[in-house]
Design an enzyme around this catalytic site. Structure first.
Site, PDB file in Angstrom:
ATOM      1  N   HIS A  31       0.616  -1.030   0.060  1.00  0.00           N
ATOM      2  CA  HIS A  31      -0.208  -0.352  -0.203  1.00  0.00           C
ATOM      3  C   HIS A  31       0.761   0.821  -0.173  1.00  0.00           C
ATOM      4  CE1 HIS A  31       0.756  -0.267   4.477  1.00  0.00           C
ATOM      5  NE2 HIS A  31       0.631   0.188   4.303  1.00  0.00           N
TER       6      HIS A  31
ATOM      7  N   HIS B 253       1.159   3.608   1.802  1.00  0.00           N
ATOM      8  CA  HIS B 253       2.260   4.136   3.400  1.00  0.00           C
ATOM      9  C   HIS B 253       3.956   4.120   3.114  1.00  0.00           C
ATOM     10  CE1 HIS B 253      -2.225   4.117   6.132  1.00  0.00           C
ATOM     11  NE2 HIS B 253      -1.484   5.213   5.644  1.00  0.00           N
TER      12      HIS B 253
ATOM     13  N   ASP C 189       5.625   4.313   5.414  1.00  0.00           N
ATOM     14  CA  ASP C 189       6.927   3.638   5.457  1.00  0.00           C
ATOM     15  C   ASP C 189       6.675   1.865   5.119  1.00  0.00           C
ATOM     16  OD1 ASP C 189       4.584   3.136   6.241  1.00  0.00           O
ATOM     17  OD2 ASP C 189       4.872   1.806   8.814  1.00  0.00           O
ATOM     18  N   HIS C 190       6.204   2.203   3.865  1.00  0.00           N
ATOM     19  CA  HIS C 190       6.065   0.568   3.354  1.00  0.00           C
ATOM     20  C   HIS C 190       6.565   0.593   1.810  1.00  0.00           C
ATOM     21  CE1 HIS C 190       3.808  -2.037   5.803  1.00  0.00           C
ATOM     22  NE2 HIS C 190       3.579  -1.026   6.489  1.00  0.00           N
TER      23      HIS C 190
ATOM     24  N   HIS D 228      -7.764  -1.373   5.735  1.00  0.00           N
ATOM     25  CA  HIS D 228      -6.408  -0.239   6.044  1.00  0.00           C
ATOM     26  C   HIS D 228      -6.440   0.996   5.032  1.00  0.00           C
ATOM     27  CE1 HIS D 228      -2.918   0.949   7.625  1.00  0.00           C
ATOM     28  NE2 HIS D 228      -2.577   0.511   6.284  1.00  0.00           N
TER      29      HIS D 228
ATOM     30  N   ASP E 175      -0.530  -4.037   6.689  1.00  0.00           N
ATOM     31  CA  ASP E 175      -1.052  -3.458   6.930  1.00  0.00           C
ATOM     32  C   ASP E 175      -2.552  -4.425   6.489  1.00  0.00           C
ATOM     33  OD1 ASP E 175       1.244  -2.568   8.127  1.00  0.00           O
ATOM     34  OD2 ASP E 175       0.693  -0.767   7.820  1.00  0.00           O
TER      35      ASP E 175
ATOM     36  N   GLU F 109       1.432  -8.785   9.449  1.00  0.00           N
ATOM     37  CA  GLU F 109       1.987  -7.593  10.633  1.00  0.00           C
ATOM     38  C   GLU F 109       1.279  -7.120  11.955  1.00  0.00           C
ATOM     39  OE1 GLU F 109      -0.556  -3.652  11.711  1.00  0.00           O
ATOM     40  OE2 GLU F 109      -1.951  -4.788  10.297  1.00  0.00           O
TER      41      GLU F 109
END
Length: 275
Positions: free
Chosen positions: A68, A70, A72-73, A157, A178, A203
């Protein structure tokens, strides 16, 4: 027992720079390529030197899958593909492909244009990176090569988030990224076919945390809004997920509760005065 090797290049013991290297049936797949928001040096990126000390990553990876948008990904994706070097396929869903470059460019402006940091990707690198993206449809089986196939599933999410099943011959891995099992006002619960993977990578950020229900969290937030409005104050919210804030405000907008109506009227007046 299948010979499956899992190597966290980031987020093995903390939150941020999610990046997992999975070796299965002679294939190497990178799952997510995130950035750690707590560092301002090379520690913010996954440790790609584990894959190779010199040269590009292309010959060592069969594909990259982003769960996805975000940061941090996906935040280290242009750094990995354009600065370290990777020319192979990058898989993500259509919504993730649409939103990912917007967030990457926004963060680049903050990091480079405002803070003046170096050793960071450029706007052109983001564009070049996204040219390597192969969009995925949910429940679509994609044949990466003759042996490796992947299939994306709905993860909840955020818009476009996906879990993925990876198969090489009779061996399989499921990576959740996530996900959310509680439907909200605009996203449903995660869903996947009944399957028996040899390995599940899930996760676990809130695995040991008991959280209040979404309804309780929304009511607590709106209570604070009411109290602030009634004493003539103004609100500033720094939410980890702006969609959660928008859902709570949508609830306020739709509510017929007298207190909600008073707050809604005040919010509209403040918005009009700020224009």
């Amino acid at each position: 027992m299948p010979d499956i090797k899992v190597t966290p290049l980031g987020a093995g013991q903390d939150v941020g720079r999610s990046c997992i290297l999975v070796s299965i049936g002679g294939k190497n797949i990178m799952l997510d390529c995130g950035m750690h928001m707590g560092y301002n040096d090379d520690r913010r990126f996954p440790d790609f030197s584990y894959i190779t000390q010199n040269g590009r990553l292309t010959e060592f990876l069969d594909c990259v899958i982003i769960s996805h948008f975000h940061l941090d990904h996906c935040g280290a994706l242009p750094y990995m593909s354009e600065m370290v070097g990777y020319d192979g396929p990058i898989y993500m869903t259509h919504p993730t492909k649409a939103i990912c470059p917007i967030l990457l460019e926004d963060f680049r402006k903050i990091t480079v244009d405002k803070k003046g940091e170096t050793n960071f990707f450029t706007s052109q690198m983001i564009k070049d990176c996204m040219k390597k993206v192969v969009p995925l449809n949910l429940h679509q089986t994609v044949q990466v090569d003759e042996e490796l196939e992947i299939k994306a599933y709905y993860a909840g999410h955020v818009l476009g988030a996906a879990m993925v099943q990876i198969k090489v011959g009779s061996e399989s891995v499921v990576y959740t990224g996530d996900y959310n099992m509680t439907p909200d006002r605009h996203l449903g619960a995660a869903w996947i076919d009944k399957c028996r993977p040899d390995l599940l990578i899930s996760e676990s950020t809130y695995a040991t945390t008991i959280r209040d229900s979404k309804r309780c969290r929304e009511r607590d937030f709106l209570k604070k809004v009411h109290e602030t409005v009634e004493r003539g104050g103004k609100g500033k919210n720094e939410s980890e997920k702006s969609q959660s804030l928008l859902q709570a405000l949508h609830h306020l907008d739709q509510s017929e509760d007298p207190q909600d109506l008073r707050t809604k009227k005040h919010v509209r007046v403040q918005a009009h005065q700020s224009l």
